[in-house]
Design a protein around this motif. Structure first.
Motif, PDB file in Angstrom:
ATOM      1  N   THR B 120       0.800  -1.333   0.075  1.00  0.00           N
ATOM      2  CA  THR B 120       0.011   0.127   0.034  1.00  0.00           C
ATOM      3  C   THR B 120       0.885   1.288  -0.015  1.00  0.00           C
ATOM      4  OG1 THR B 120      -1.663  -1.033   1.175  1.00  0.00           O
ATOM      5  CG2 THR B 120      -1.806   1.324   1.198  1.00  0.00           C
ATOM      6  N   VAL B 121       0.713   2.021  -1.073  1.00  0.00           N
ATOM      7  CA  VAL B 121       1.609   3.291  -1.101  1.00  0.00           C
ATOM      8  C   VAL B 121       0.719   4.539  -1.394  1.00  0.00           C
ATOM      9  CG1 VAL B 121       3.343   1.778  -2.279  1.00  0.00           C
ATOM     10  CG2 VAL B 121       1.547   2.905  -3.714  1.00  0.00           C
ATOM     11  N   GLU B 122       1.550   5.689  -1.082  1.00  0.00           N
ATOM     12  CA  GLU B 122       0.789   6.900  -1.416  1.00  0.00           C
ATOM     13  C   GLU B 122       1.283   7.252  -2.943  1.00  0.00           C
ATOM     14  OE1 GLU B 122       0.292   9.232   2.784  1.00  0.00           O
ATOM     15  OE2 GLU B 122       2.412   9.322   1.976  1.00  0.00           O
ATOM     16  N   PRO B 123       0.692   8.378  -3.429  1.00  0.00           N
ATOM     17  CA  PRO B 123       1.068   8.594  -4.740  1.00  0.00           C
ATOM     18  C   PRO B 123       2.585   8.995  -5.064  1.00  0.00           C
ATOM     19  CG  PRO B 123      -0.280  10.381  -3.963  1.00  0.00           C
ATOM     20  CD  PRO B 123      -0.480   9.005  -2.852  1.00  0.00           C
ATOM     21  N   GLY B 154       1.754   7.383  -8.041  1.00  0.00           N
ATOM     22  CA  GLY B 154       0.661   8.066  -8.612  1.00  0.00           C
ATOM     23  C   GLY B 154       0.400   8.327 -10.084  1.00  0.00           C
ATOM     24  N   GLY B 155       1.563   8.956 -10.761  1.00  0.00           N
ATOM     25  CA  GLY B 155       1.695   9.323 -12.158  1.00  0.00           C
ATOM     26  C   GLY B 155       1.495   7.633 -12.934  1.00  0.00           C
ATOM     27  N   ASN B 156       2.329   6.906 -12.361  1.00  0.00           N
ATOM     28  CA  ASN B 156       2.160   5.380 -13.227  1.00  0.00           C
ATOM     29  C   ASN B 156       0.745   4.901 -13.294  1.00  0.00           C
ATOM     30  OD1 ASN B 156       5.388   3.891 -12.146  1.00  0.00           O
ATOM     31  ND2 ASN B 156       5.108   5.781 -13.255  1.00  0.00           N
ATOM     32  N   ILE B 157       0.151   5.031 -11.958  1.00  0.00           N
ATOM     33  CA  ILE B 157      -1.332   4.599 -12.100  1.00  0.00           C
ATOM     34  C   ILE B 157      -2.316   5.228 -12.869  1.00  0.00           C
ATOM     35  CG2 ILE B 157      -3.306   4.364 -10.766  1.00  0.00           C
ATOM     36  CD1 ILE B 157      -1.196   3.364  -8.237  1.00  0.00           C
ATOM     37  N   GLY B 213      -5.741  11.609 -14.053  1.00  0.00           N
ATOM     38  CA  GLY B 213      -6.019  12.828 -12.884  1.00  0.00           C
ATOM     39  C   GLY B 213      -7.240  13.355 -13.177  1.00  0.00           C
ATOM     40  N   THR B 214      -8.107  13.005 -14.198  1.00  0.00           N
ATOM     41  CA  THR B 214      -9.326  13.884 -14.539  1.00  0.00           C
ATOM     42  C   THR B 214     -10.627  13.451 -13.888  1.00  0.00           C
ATOM     43  OG1 THR B 214      -9.923  12.264 -16.324  1.00  0.00           O
ATOM     44  CG2 THR B 214      -8.458  14.076 -16.819  1.00  0.00           C
ATOM     45  N   LEU B 215     -10.448  12.210 -12.935  1.00  0.00           N
ATOM     46  CA  LEU B 215     -11.690  11.684 -12.196  1.00  0.00           C
ATOM     47  C   LEU B 215     -11.652  11.798 -10.806  1.00  0.00           C
ATOM     48  CD1 LEU B 215     -12.274   8.452 -14.382  1.00  0.00           C
ATOM     49  CD2 LEU B 215     -13.290  10.752 -14.872  1.00  0.00           C
ATOM     50  N   ALA B 216     -10.304  11.761 -10.219  1.00  0.00           N
ATOM     51  CA  ALA B 216     -10.312  11.760  -8.785  1.00  0.00           C
ATOM     52  C   ALA B 216      -8.873  11.985  -8.535  1.00  0.00           C
ATOM     53  CB  ALA B 216     -11.158  10.648  -8.022  1.00  0.00           C
ATOM     54  N   VAL B 217      -8.687  12.363  -7.373  1.00  0.00           N
ATOM     55  CA  VAL B 217      -7.305  12.450  -6.876  1.00  0.00           C
ATOM     56  C   VAL B 217      -6.878  11.209  -6.019  1.00  0.00           C
ATOM     57  CG1 VAL B 217      -5.498  13.784  -5.668  1.00  0.00           C
ATOM     58  CG2 VAL B 217      -6.969  15.028  -7.183  1.00  0.00           C
ATOM     59  N   MET B 218      -5.950  10.571  -6.162  1.00  0.00           N
ATOM     60  CA  MET B 218      -5.720   9.247  -5.514  1.00  0.00           C
ATOM     61  C   MET B 218      -4.734   9.736  -4.400  1.00  0.00           C
ATOM     62  SD  MET B 218      -2.914   6.420  -6.677  1.00  0.00           S
ATOM     63  CE  MET B 218      -1.637   6.134  -5.479  1.00  0.00           C
ATOM     64  N   LEU B 219      -4.923   9.247  -3.243  1.00  0.00           N
ATOM     65  CA  LEU B 219      -4.318   9.484  -1.985  1.00  0.00           C
ATOM     66  C   LEU B 219      -3.473   8.136  -1.700  1.00  0.00           C
ATOM     67  CD1 LEU B 219      -7.372  11.159  -0.020  1.00  0.00           C
ATOM     68  CD2 LEU B 219      -5.276  12.077  -1.312  1.00  0.00           C
ATOM     69  N   GLU B 220      -3.951   7.017  -2.030  1.00  0.00           N
ATOM     70  CA  GLU B 220      -3.413   5.650  -1.575  1.00  0.00           C
ATOM     71  C   GLU B 220      -3.697   4.630  -2.517  1.00  0.00           C
ATOM     72  OE1 GLU B 220      -3.190   5.752   3.189  1.00  0.00           O
ATOM     73  OE2 GLU B 220      -3.882   3.861   2.536  1.00  0.00           O
ATOM     74  N   ALA B 221      -2.800   3.680  -2.812  1.00  0.00           N
ATOM     75  CA  ALA B 221      -3.349   2.622  -3.674  1.00  0.00           C
ATOM     76  C   ALA B 221      -2.648   1.176  -3.153  1.00  0.00           C
ATOM     77  CB  ALA B 221      -2.693   2.706  -4.967  1.00  0.00           C
ATOM     78  N   THR B 222      -3.373   0.337  -3.219  1.00  0.00           N
ATOM     79  CA  THR B 222      -2.832  -0.989  -2.968  1.00  0.00           C
ATOM     80  C   THR B 222      -2.362  -1.888  -3.961  1.00  0.00           C
ATOM     81  OG1 THR B 222      -4.170  -0.876  -0.954  1.00  0.00           O
ATOM     82  CG2 THR B 222      -3.349  -3.198  -1.608  1.00  0.00           C
ATOM     83  N   LEU B 223      -1.474  -2.206  -4.233  1.00  0.00           N
ATOM     84  CA  LEU B 223      -0.763  -3.064  -5.412  1.00  0.00           C
ATOM     85  C   LEU B 223      -0.657  -4.377  -5.042  1.00  0.00           C
ATOM     86  CD1 LEU B 223       1.734   0.032  -6.226  1.00  0.00           C
ATOM     87  CD2 LEU B 223      -0.526  -0.477  -7.116  1.00  0.00           C
ATOM     88  N   ARG B 224      -0.559  -5.110  -6.101  1.00  0.00           N
ATOM     89  CA  ARG B 224      -0.370  -6.567  -6.322  1.00  0.00           C
ATOM     90  C   ARG B 224       1.172  -6.814  -6.319  1.00  0.00           C
ATOM     91  NH1 ARG B 224      -1.081 -11.132  -9.673  1.00  0.00           N
ATOM     92  NH2 ARG B 224      -1.233  -9.660 -11.418  1.00  0.00           N
TER      93      ARG B 224
END
Lengths: 474, 474
Positions: B120-123, B154-157, B213-224
């Motif tokens: 789990t990471v921040e952007p 964050g940019g990668n996602i 970045g046009t729909l929502a701003v990511m704060l955290e992502a959980t990656l496999r």
């Protein structure tokens, strides 16, 4: 074509009649049925929910499907797309008067592109048929729901089917590259790309996966294939206690090892199997089982993977650990797992069988919590499933749909969903929400997320023509 | 905090002032800058497009980010989320007066869960940092864009970054399990699941991947994450003609073999590299190169895979075929490939570098068509990239952004996009549409699909606050 049944609402009857008149001009008479039998048979699915269609359209061509969807949209008549009807949450069952669109005759494998490692299919292709056809080219379609031999790829895509091999290979979504679909406006669009990489605009191709036929009707999909793994080996480990089996499973994950399948069965599951058929490999003293399968480039590699997995199992007091490499011997080990679902029907002819998922590291904690939840209930559930990817099928059996035990179990199921979500899991791993789980949606999704999803629905289907009554609470 | 610059529109200035007043109450003064330098530096990206922010907010906490997004939404002020600014299509560049939200200080790796194979990471976490940290636990984060050592997750996602290892391992989207995001309403929501399987409602977690970045701003992502492959081997094959290299590559795919990377370089690419540095492994007579890399459970397995791949190369008249297994020797072979992008700057200081994709089986046909398209142009493009997954970077170099050759090349680029799409490929494999490609969107997407995408945009961001001016043609 017979005329459809009468309707309470004159206004609806008028729209239905207009739809019907235009349909006759667009679709062969053999593609339309309004017989009482078809209206019932095609309004039923694996959840045993029963609806009643006004008319069943079974297109022989994509053009017929496009016309039917466009006319349903034009006349604002609910349309229920359907494959084999093997879904387990009522996703294909009509909830209101409307049209069932039976897509099983759109069943061409349009292309297997061995130069691009892709297959293009119509929605009615049986999942296992694609995998077998791909295998002839040395290729592999990994998603393998338990229903692979009868469920259609259209249904698999619309429910994002998972199954046995998701530990290593992921779910249906991970294999969808492109789709061709029709909207209720009758407009056809393609989305995604035949290339592996594509980031041109929003990812509608994947948004449609798991959308349960509520956003668009799929006419064709292009799926990614991978090379067949040359060697496979299987382990069956039996344990005296389910906690040992689940602890071993979690240790296999955190090694980290990567079996292609890892399946758990609890004591109730094994008891059913023992009563159902005589399997010498299923020792009488076993109260839990773990079936682990690895694949790889060579038998040596697979042996080495399995040796590590067996070492982990042996650290958790197994009763026995058995391996198999040739196909017949592997099938004998799988017999234990494959028998669970049919064997459970000895306990009753109607089931409530859920498909919760939790993070892989939380299966043991989930099963402990589940035991607390069902403590006072006299008939403990059959618990089995793909615990390697965190999926557990918790199954309660009943004598018919009016069994007096059902209301109590529905309360337990709700508690169980809350437990799964509290562990950062999901109330549906692979069956979808459909009709039967829609009342629980708010356990997992926030009001904000539900609002966004309803807005997405309106973006595709502003008049609510496609599969109404599904996913969202009534 | 300095006050932002003056505005032409009094009404906008009033909204900006109200935003600013409320921002001061919500965010530490150190997190806000309106200096002329910051307003320029953070309004620029790898595409060399230049905008000018009114103010740059660099939150130190998720709460500060949430407040900033919510206030931008409340006062309807354009907000441009941004990571390292290494994007190549202007996705992070402000097109209108507004706020740049610099997310690079939200850079915690919140958790590496070795029991669940997730991170789990921040952007603001750098892509390569996650991969290196995962490796310490025997785990692997496969997506590896060329910018891995400086671009943020964050940019990668948000751009669905691809890179070198997508042939075998897929793209960023295939590793995103869950996201925590904030809407312009200031509402925070989580979507997806920490479990591998989840089909509860629409797949918003994946819809956000590639949404720029046009729909929502990511704060955290959980990656496999997956287990690290124990062994890696690399082949460098040199050819006299690019057609031989590309034919060999296509034969490797259709064997079927599954290298983890397969990279192509044309004659112009190799010429640049030769002029840039002295690499003895790059023979002077080579006009095309193929770099192929395989991984597997053991060195024996990798040797066997590479032997098959070399056999295929040898059937296409290579000048030489060289293998390497230890890290330093592998790095030496990669030097040829890794030098292409910096070496191209010998031809000019400004580039138009596209990232088309085609089905893997169409790379040769694409390159043949490309040669026809650029026939009359005196400076043939540097062509290289991840042809194993169908991605080719076609690069034209110029002397500055006012080079008189640019208008002619823009026409060639448009023809090239049409060619890629006609082969069922895409005009953006992995860089996104952003600002620089939006005028070409209609080459790939139908009016129906663009209409659906605009409706999706409205579902998340009805006032058009998030990253306006991106993806859709002006």
């Amino acid at each position: 074509m017979e005329q459809p049944a009468n309707h309470a609402s004159a206004e609806f009857a008028e729209r239905m009649r207009a739809f019907y008149d235009e349909l006759k001009a667009a679709v062969s008479p053999e593609s339309v049925s309004a017989t009482a039998a078809d209206r019932l048979v095609y309004s039923f699915d694996g959840s045993k929910q029963q609806g009643q269609a006004e008319v069943v359209v079974t297109p022989v061509s994509q053009d017929e499907a496009i016309s039917t969807v466009g006319l349903a949209g034009k006349h604002r008549i609910p349309l229920y797309p359907r494959g084999a009807g093997s879904g387990l949450t009522g996703g294909a069952v009509p909830t209101e008067r409307g049209i069932v669109l039976n897509l099983t005759r759109l069943n061409r494998i349009v292309e297997i592109d061995t130069g691009n490692l892709t297959a293009t299919v119509e929605p009615g292709v049986i999942c296992g048929d694609l995998d077998r056809k791909a295998a002839k080219h040395g290729l592999f379609y990994p998603p393998s729901p338990g229903s692979a031999d009868y469920s259609t790829l259209g249904g698999n895509i619309m429910e994002n089917a998972g199954g046995m091999r998701a530990y290593k290979y992921g779910v249906t979504r991970d294999y969808v590259l492109a789709q061709k679909c029709v909207l209720p406006t009758g407009e056809v669009f393609t989305t995604g790309s035949h290339a592996v990489k594509n980031v041109t605009g929003y990812d509608i191709a994947r948004l449609l996966v798991g959308s349960e036929g509520t956003l668009a009707v799929m006419l064709e999909a292009t799926l990614r294939l991978i090379p067949q793994p040359p060697a496979i080996g299987t382990v069956l480990a039996l344990f005296g206690a389910d906690e040992d089996a689940l602890a071993a499973a979690q240790d296999i994950v955190s090694q980290p090892l990567m079996p292609r399948a890892m399946e758990f069965m609890n004591d109730a599951a094994l008891a059913c199997v023992r009563n159902y058929r005589d399997l010498p490999q299923l020792k009488p003293e076993a109260n839990a089982a773990l079936l682990v399968e690895a694949d790889g480039p060579s038998l040596d590699d697979v042996r080495e993977q399995l040796a590590k997995m067996m070492d982990v199992c042996r650290a958790h007091s197994p009763l026995s650990v058995e391996t198999a490499f040739d196909e017949a011997e592997r099938a004998a080990l799988w017999d234990v797992r494959d028998s669970v679902s049919p064997a459970a029907y000895q306990l009753g002819d109607y089931k409530i069988s859920e498909d919760i998922s939790v993070p892989r590291s939380k299966c043991l904690e989930f099963v402990r919590g589940l035991k607390e939840i069902v403590k006072g209930y006299p008939d403990p559930p059959v618990v089995y499933g793909h615990n390697g990817d965190g999926t557990l099928h918790v199954t309660f059996m009943f004598d018919g749909q009016d069994d007096p035990r059902i209301p109590a179990v529905e309360k337990l199921v709700e508690e169980m969903f809350r437990l799964a979500v509290s562990l950062k899991g999901s109330l549906s791993a692979e069956h979808g929400i459909g009709l039967t789980k829609r009342k629980y949606l708010g356990i997992e999704l926030s009001p904000v997320e539900i609002r966004l999803m309803k807005a997405l629905k309106r973006a595709f289907d502003p008049d609510g023509v496609l599969n109404p009554g599904k996913i969202f609470p009534a």
